[in-house]
Structures are given as structure tokens and as C-alpha cells.
Design a protein around this motif. Structure first.
Motif, PDB file in Angstrom:
ATOM      1  N   VAL A  82      10.370   6.682  23.695  1.00 45.05           N
ATOM      2  CA  VAL A  82       9.032   5.921  23.223  1.00 45.05           C
ATOM      3  C   VAL A  82       9.186   6.416  21.895  1.00 45.05           C
ATOM      4  O   VAL A  82       8.872   7.526  21.377  1.00 45.05           O
ATOM      5  N   VAL A  83       9.666   5.897  20.544  1.00 46.94           N
ATOM      6  CA  VAL A  83       9.380   5.538  19.175  1.00 46.94           C
ATOM      7  C   VAL A  83       8.120   5.501  18.718  1.00 46.94           C
ATOM      8  O   VAL A  83       7.679   4.168  18.898  1.00 46.94           O
ATOM      9  N   THR A  84       7.645   6.140  17.640  1.00 48.25           N
ATOM     10  CA  THR A  84       6.769   6.064  16.902  1.00 48.25           C
ATOM     11  C   THR A  84       7.523   5.481  15.043  1.00 48.25           C
ATOM     12  O   THR A  84       8.172   6.784  14.735  1.00 48.25           O
ATOM     13  N   LEU A  85       6.832   4.798  14.866  1.00 46.35           N
ATOM     14  CA  LEU A  85       8.096   4.414  13.652  1.00 46.35           C
ATOM     15  C   LEU A  85       7.318   5.217  12.234  1.00 46.35           C
ATOM     16  O   LEU A  85       7.924   6.222  11.332  1.00 46.35           O
ATOM     17  N   TYR A  86       5.745   5.802  13.122  1.00 52.52           N
ATOM     18  CA  TYR A  86       4.935   6.411  11.794  1.00 52.52           C
ATOM     19  C   TYR A  86       4.270   7.387  12.056  1.00 52.52           C
ATOM     20  O   TYR A  86       3.139   7.143  13.036  1.00 52.52           O
ATOM     21  N   HIS A  87       4.160   8.758  11.675  1.00 51.37           N
ATOM     22  CA  HIS A  87       3.367  10.258  12.385  1.00 51.37           C
ATOM     23  C   HIS A  87       3.123  11.095  10.916  1.00 51.37           C
ATOM     24  O   HIS A  87       3.404  11.982  10.836  1.00 51.37           O
ATOM     25  N   PHE A  88       2.420   9.954   9.901  1.00 52.40           N
ATOM     26  CA  PHE A  88       1.938  10.686   8.889  1.00 52.40           C
ATOM     27  C   PHE A  88       2.668  10.495   7.173  1.00 52.40           C
ATOM     28  O   PHE A  88       2.289  11.820   6.484  1.00 52.40           O
ATOM     29  N   ASP A  89       4.138  10.573   8.021  1.00 52.99           N
ATOM     30  CA  ASP A  89       4.684  11.199   6.895  1.00 52.99           C
ATOM     31  C   ASP A  89       5.504  10.225   6.234  1.00 52.99           C
ATOM     32  O   ASP A  89       6.718   9.845   5.940  1.00 52.99           O
ATOM     33  N   LEU A  90       4.598   9.772   5.285  1.00 51.30           N
ATOM     34  CA  LEU A  90       4.892   8.456   4.221  1.00 51.30           C
ATOM     35  C   LEU A  90       5.293   9.402   2.494  1.00 51.30           C
ATOM     36  O   LEU A  90       5.571  10.334   2.412  1.00 51.30           O
ATOM     37  N   PRO A  91       6.370   8.327   3.174  1.00 52.10           N
ATOM     38  CA  PRO A  91       7.859   8.948   1.178  1.00 52.10           C
ATOM     39  C   PRO A  91       6.469   8.957  -0.074  1.00 52.10           C
ATOM     40  O   PRO A  91       5.685   8.432  -0.361  1.00 52.10           O
ATOM     41  N   GLN A  92       7.306  10.167  -0.945  1.00 49.67           N
ATOM     42  CA  GLN A  92       6.756  10.725  -1.417  1.00 49.67           C
ATOM     43  C   GLN A  92       6.667   9.437  -2.611  1.00 49.67           C
ATOM     44  O   GLN A  92       5.444   9.690  -3.573  1.00 49.67           O
ATOM     45  N   LYS A  93       7.429   8.855  -2.858  1.00 53.09           N
ATOM     46  CA  LYS A  93       8.527   8.243  -3.843  1.00 53.09           C
ATOM     47  C   LYS A  93       6.301   7.011  -3.854  1.00 53.09           C
ATOM     48  O   LYS A  93       6.487   6.367  -4.778  1.00 53.09           O
ATOM     49  N   PHE A  94       6.816   6.497  -2.033  1.00 55.01           N
ATOM     50  CA  PHE A  94       5.925   5.866  -2.093  1.00 55.01           C
ATOM     51  C   PHE A  94       4.119   6.006  -2.446  1.00 55.01           C
ATOM     52  O   PHE A  94       3.145   5.033  -2.760  1.00 55.01           O
ATOM     53  N   GLN A  95       4.308   7.469  -2.313  1.00 55.38           N
ATOM     54  CA  GLN A  95       1.834   7.760  -2.386  1.00 55.38           C
ATOM     55  C   GLN A  95       2.082   7.344  -4.387  1.00 55.38           C
ATOM     56  O   GLN A  95       1.158   7.534  -4.639  1.00 55.38           O
ATOM     57  N   ASP A  96       3.502   7.703  -4.798  1.00 55.11           N
ATOM     58  CA  ASP A  96       3.116   8.245  -6.225  1.00 55.11           C
ATOM     59  C   ASP A  96       2.853   6.593  -6.999  1.00 55.11           C
ATOM     60  O   ASP A  96       2.371   6.203  -7.893  1.00 55.11           O
ATOM     61  N   LEU A  97       2.879   5.493  -5.915  1.00 57.46           N
ATOM     62  CA  LEU A  97       2.658   4.398  -5.933  1.00 57.46           C
ATOM     63  C   LEU A  97       1.947   3.744  -4.973  1.00 57.46           C
ATOM     64  O   LEU A  97       1.075   2.148  -5.985  1.00 57.46           O
ATOM     65  N   GLY A  98       0.600   4.532  -4.962  1.00 60.00           N
ATOM     66  CA  GLY A  98      -0.966   4.045  -4.946  1.00 60.00           C
ATOM     67  C   GLY A  98      -0.713   4.261  -3.360  1.00 60.00           C
ATOM     68  O   GLY A  98      -1.608   4.861  -2.665  1.00 60.00           O
ATOM     69  N   GLY A  99       0.466   4.907  -2.266  1.00 62.28           N
ATOM     70  CA  GLY A  99       0.354   5.594  -1.204  1.00 62.28           C
ATOM     71  C   GLY A  99      -0.077   3.973  -0.183  1.00 62.28           C
ATOM     72  O   GLY A  99       0.399   2.534  -0.516  1.00 62.28           O
ATOM     73  N   TRP A 100      -0.667   4.051   0.678  1.00 61.01           N
ATOM     74  CA  TRP A 100      -1.470   3.707   1.697  1.00 61.01           C
ATOM     75  C   TRP A 100      -2.683   2.409   1.009  1.00 61.01           C
ATOM     76  O   TRP A 100      -3.705   2.059   1.953  1.00 61.01           O
ATOM     77  N   ALA A 101      -3.068   3.461  -0.104  1.00 54.14           N
ATOM     78  CA  ALA A 101      -4.443   2.042  -0.728  1.00 54.14           C
ATOM     79  C   ALA A 101      -3.544   0.326  -1.518  1.00 54.14           C
ATOM     80  O   ALA A 101      -4.336   0.419  -1.951  1.00 54.14           O
ATOM     81  N   ASN A 102      -2.128   0.798  -1.861  1.00 52.72           N
ATOM     82  CA  ASN A 102      -1.588  -0.123  -2.210  1.00 52.72           C
ATOM     83  C   ASN A 102      -0.874  -0.636  -1.001  1.00 52.72           C
ATOM     84  O   ASN A 102      -0.634  -0.986  -0.315  1.00 52.72           O
ATOM     85  N   PRO A 103      -2.213  -2.866  -0.978  1.00 53.21           N
ATOM     86  CA  PRO A 103      -0.911  -3.869  -0.873  1.00 53.21           C
ATOM     87  C   PRO A 103       0.439  -3.833  -0.350  1.00 53.21           C
ATOM     88  O   PRO A 103       0.745  -4.484   0.824  1.00 53.21           O
ATOM     89  N   LEU A 104       0.940  -3.278  -1.582  1.00 54.00           N
ATOM     90  CA  LEU A 104       2.051  -3.757  -1.151  1.00 54.00           C
ATOM     91  C   LEU A 104       2.666  -2.751  -0.001  1.00 54.00           C
ATOM     92  O   LEU A 104       4.181  -3.171   0.708  1.00 54.00           O
TER      93      LEU A 104
END
Length: 474
Positions: free
Chosen positions: A123-145
Motif C-alpha cells: 500500500v503506497v503513500t505518495l506523500y508523507h510530510f517530506d516536500l522537496p526543499q526546492k519547492f518549499q523555497d518557492l512557497g511550498g504548500w501555500a503556492n497553488p502551483l
């Protein structure tokens, strides 16, 4: 001693028992091959003092190198399923989907094949808390992209593994991703509960929906799998009659905010909470609600994007109004500051080694019944539940009792309340890095053991899961 009819001790045909883990908590190898930095790598390397014991996930359980032993452990326990997560930064080292790591791709492929060879369903989970830091630098989960970036990542994972993986989870505990992160508790350590948390809330629902639609349209016709979303459910009960209305609002806050847009017939935000936050935002001087609105197209995109309801459950809380001058807030998931309430435990609820987890087995049954009442008679999959402890005592009687109590309540929900629970996964397969608790807290599910040690069958989690009820109710 509680005694029930023998039929109540039976799990439904096809019921599956499993265990769960998460990539950052077990894999280690944080910079092996071409893996990139995640928000957890970044936070802990810069602020090691944020973790209780000053530890990190750089090595953790070393599952990246010892995956064969992981599979052996799952087989020794007799598990039907094993839920693990993919590391976005291991599979896609620059975050974007056009560069796939050959080593990352091979690692998960070998793990999946080895599980299947042992008769264990991945059973595979795609996302368990570990966003790429590169995307966090671009706003992370607050960025609609981020919704598009996640959807592209999901498509890669489906294209690589959907031929063998039949059960998928898009996001684990979005309330932890958004609420715990934007109150400064978990990575990426941002304090913006007023606005950032709700932007994350909407964007993570959009990300889930886009990934679900991709699977539904491009992969389900060929592979016939299922995919959904995991919510963290805490049971709230009122301290008295005066708190009944605000308790219902608190359930909307912690549960329906992430459920209603997906699982309700009408979609969109839960109405009472949407009205409350709009009114409060205007009073605070905002020109519009801090909870971002959905367009009609977005409501339809998100609505109905599930094949089952997946839930994690760890504790219950009593809701009461704050007294004059009393401080509210303090627990990352409670919404108490937003709602002006205090959340506490009843004196008779047993403690655990984790300060926010108190034992109230009946709350587990109440959550399952509440979900059925709210979102209909569908399949429910329990994807995490477990007991935190300290020390290394192998005579784990308290954990045994915990599972006896909680599984009893789950069976009552199945047999008496007719909640269609199809599976149960314990947290965790092994002791691991427990986020801000580091290694000070032992795994919340299996009997205590040192990392990588082997349990005898009499100490196995599945043994407890399947026969604990017989010893407590027989």
C-alpha cells in the motif's frame, strides 16, 4: 470482564491486517545517490535542538540499504499489507517530473517485488510530510502551483508501479502537513496559522484531486486499483450540554475541513465552519474570509475523488469553553485558538509516553460511527493506530491491553454499528524516527524492540491483533 457473543469476535471475510511506515522515518540514506534535500532534512540539520533527543533521520532504520530485512520482518509478522511511503526527493531528485532517479526507481521497485513474492500487498503513500526543499523555497504548500507539481510526481509513480501496486494513498494526514507545519511545530517550521495554513489546506486538496483524476482516467482502466486520501481523526466530545454546538464545530474544523470537499455529496467547505471563519475574518478586519474560496470548477474537481475512506486515529479530546483569561492553543492539531476552546482529557483516560495521546478506546468506535453518519456507508480503511512508549521492555503488557481495548471497539463498530471496516494497519513495523520526539518514543504499534531485532512469533504484532480479543473477551 466484558463478554460478547462469539460472532462479535470474528473479523469480516477478507479483512486485512498490516503495518505502516514513512520514508523519512525509516529509510535513512538522506544523501545517497542523487537524492535531494527534503524539508525535514533541512529543518533538522539546521535546528537539531527542535528534536527532543537531538537526533535526526539521516540513518534512521537504514531501510534504504536493509529493505530485504524489512520484508522479512513483515513476513515473519504474517502481515497481509505493508503501507510505506515514497520519498519525493529520492524518486525525483530535482522535484520536477522530467528527471527520474534510476537508483530511487530501482529501490522502490525491488521493495514492491519482494513484498509481492511474500504474498504481502504493498500500500503506497505518495506523500508523507517530506516536500522537496526546492519547492518549499518557492512557497511550498501555500503556492497553488504545488498541486500541479504533485500531480506530475504522482503520474511518474503510477507509471512505474501501478502494474503491481493496487492500493494508493495520495497524502497522509493533510492536517499535519498544514496545521502542524504552519503553526511552527513541524517542518518547514513556518508560523502562519491565520492565512498560510488555510492556503495549504486548499492547495493540498487540489493536489490530491488532480492526482486522483490522473489515476482514475489513465491508470485505473488498465490496472483496476484503488486510491484515496488519509485523514487524521481525533474524537471530540463535549464537556457538557453547553459545549455540544462548539464540539460539532470542532469536528468540522479537525475532520470535515479535509473530508467534506472530497466525501460529501455537495462538496466544498463544511458550511458551519465556512460561515464561522468568514464572520470571524470580517470581525478581524479582513476583506474576505481567511479560508480561501473554491470556484465551482474546483468544487467539482475535488468532489468524489475517493475509492475508500482511510483514517489514522490516536486519541480523543474533551471540548470546553475557555474560562476568562485562560490561554488557548498549544496542541498543533486542535484548532482551539481559532475556536476559543480548551481541549483536555478526562481523568480516567490512561496516559501514554506521548503528552498529547491519551487512551479512550470508545472514541475510536465513535469516530468510525461518526464517519459513517457523515459520509455514508462506504469502505473504511484504518491506516494507522498505535501506542507510544519509552524504554526497551519486551514484556509489553500495556501495549497488548491497548490493542485489546481498541480492537474491541473496532469490532463493535463493525458488528453492531455496521461500519464497513476492511482493514487495519498498526503503526509501526519497527521503532523509527518519531518526528519531534526523535527516538525517545518507541513505535506506536508493535511490541517494543530494538531497531532491527527479530521478534518471535509469540511477540508479533499480528499475533496480538488477531488473538488479543480472544484473551480479553473470551
Amino acid at each position: 470482564m466484558l463478554r460478547l457473543e462469539a460472532r462479535l469476535l470474528e473479523f469480516p471475510p477478507g479483512f486485512k491486517f498490516g503495518a505502516a511506515t514513512a520514508a523519512y522515518q525509516i529509510e535513512g540514506a538522506w544523501n545517497a545517490s542523487d537524492k535531494a534535500v527534503s524539508i525535514w532534512d533541512e529543518l533538522i540539520h539546521k535546528h537539531r535542538d527542535r528534536v527532543v533527543d537531538g537526533s535526526d533521520g539521516d540513518v534512521a532504520c537504514d531501510s534504504y540499504h536493509q529493505w530485504k530485512r524489512d520484508v522479512e520482518m513483515a513476513a515473519e509478522l504474517g502481515l497481509d499489507t505493508y503501507r510505506f511511503s515514497l520519498s519525493w526527493t529520492r524518486l525525483l531528485p530535482i522535484g520536477f517530473a522530467h528527471v527520474v532517479s534510476e537508483d530511487g526507481k530501482a529501490y522502490y521497485s525491488k521493495l514492491i517485488d519482494a513484498l509481492l513474492a511474500k504474498g504481502i500487498e504493498p500500500v503506497v503513500t505518495l506523500y508523507h510530510f517530506d516536500l522537496p526543499q526546492k519547492f518549499q523555497d518557492l512557497g511550498g504548500w501555500a503556492n497553488p502551483l504545488v498541486a500541479n507539481w504533485f500531480a506530475a510526481y504522482a503520474r511518474v509513480a503510477f507509471s512505474l508501479y501501478a502494474d503491481r501496486v493496487k492500493t494508493w494513498i495520495t497524502v497522509n494526514e493533510p492536517i499535519a502537513v498544514c496545521d502542524s507545519s504552519y503553526n511552527g511545530y513541524m517542518a518547514p517550521d513556518i508560523k502562519d496559522e491565520d492565512v498560510g495554513m488555510y492556503l495549504c489546506n486548499k492547495n493540498i486538496l487540489m493536489a490530491h484531486a488532480k492526482a486522483w483524476r490522473i489515476y482514475d482516467e489513465e491508470f485505473r482502466p488498465k490496472y483496476k486499483g484503488q486510491i484515496s486520501f488519509i485523514n487524521h481523526l481525533v474524537w471530540f466530545e463535549p464537556a457538557g450540554k453547553a459545549e455540544e454546538e462548539v464540539t460539532a464545530l470542532a469536528m468540522e474544523y479537525i475532520a470535515s475541513r479535509y473530508c467534506h470537499p472530497i466525501f460529501s455529496e455537495e462538496g466544498g467547505w463544511p458550511p458551519a465552519l465556512e460561515t464561522y471563519l468568514f464572520t470571524k475574518s470580517i470581525k478581524e478586519g479582513y476583506k474576505r474570509s481567511r479560508l480561501p474560496a473554491f470556484t465551482s470548477e474546483e468544487i467539482e474537481l475535488i468532489r468524489g475523488t475517493y475509492d475508500f475512506y482511510a483514517l489514522n486515529h490516536y486519541t480523543s479530546k474533551v471540548v470546553r469553553f475557555a474560562r476568562s483569561g485562560e490561554k488557548v492553543g498549544g496542541w498543533p492539531l486542535d484548532g482551539s485558538a481559532e475556536l476559543g476552546i480548551v481541549l483536555e482529557a478526562r481523568p480516567n483516560w490512561k496516559p501514554t509516553s506521548c503528552w498529547w495521546i491519551k487512551q479512550h478506546p470508545e472514541g475510536f468506535r465513535n469516530v468510525l460511527v461518526w464517519l459513517k453518519e457523515q459520509y455514508g456507508d462506504q469502505k473504511f480503511l484504518v491506516t494507522e493506530i498505535g501506542y507510544p512508549s519509552k524504554g526497551s521492555n519486551l514484556d509489553d503488557t500495556e501495549r497488548v491491553q491497548y490493542f485489546q481495548d481498541y480492537l474491541t471497539q473496532m469490532l463493535l463498530a463493525i458488528q453492531i454499528d455496521k461500519v464497513n471496516v476492511i482493514g487495519f494497519s498498526a503503526w509501526s513495523l519497527m521503532d523509527n524516527f518519531e518526528w519531534m520526539d526523535g527516538y525517545s518514543t518507541k513505535a506506536r504499534a508493535l511490541p517494543d524492540f530494538q531497531l532491527r531485532s527479530t521478534l518471535t512469533s509469540s511477540k508479533s504484532a499480528l499475533f496480538f491483533l488477531k488473538i488479543a480479543l480472544l484473551t480479553s473477551l473470551g
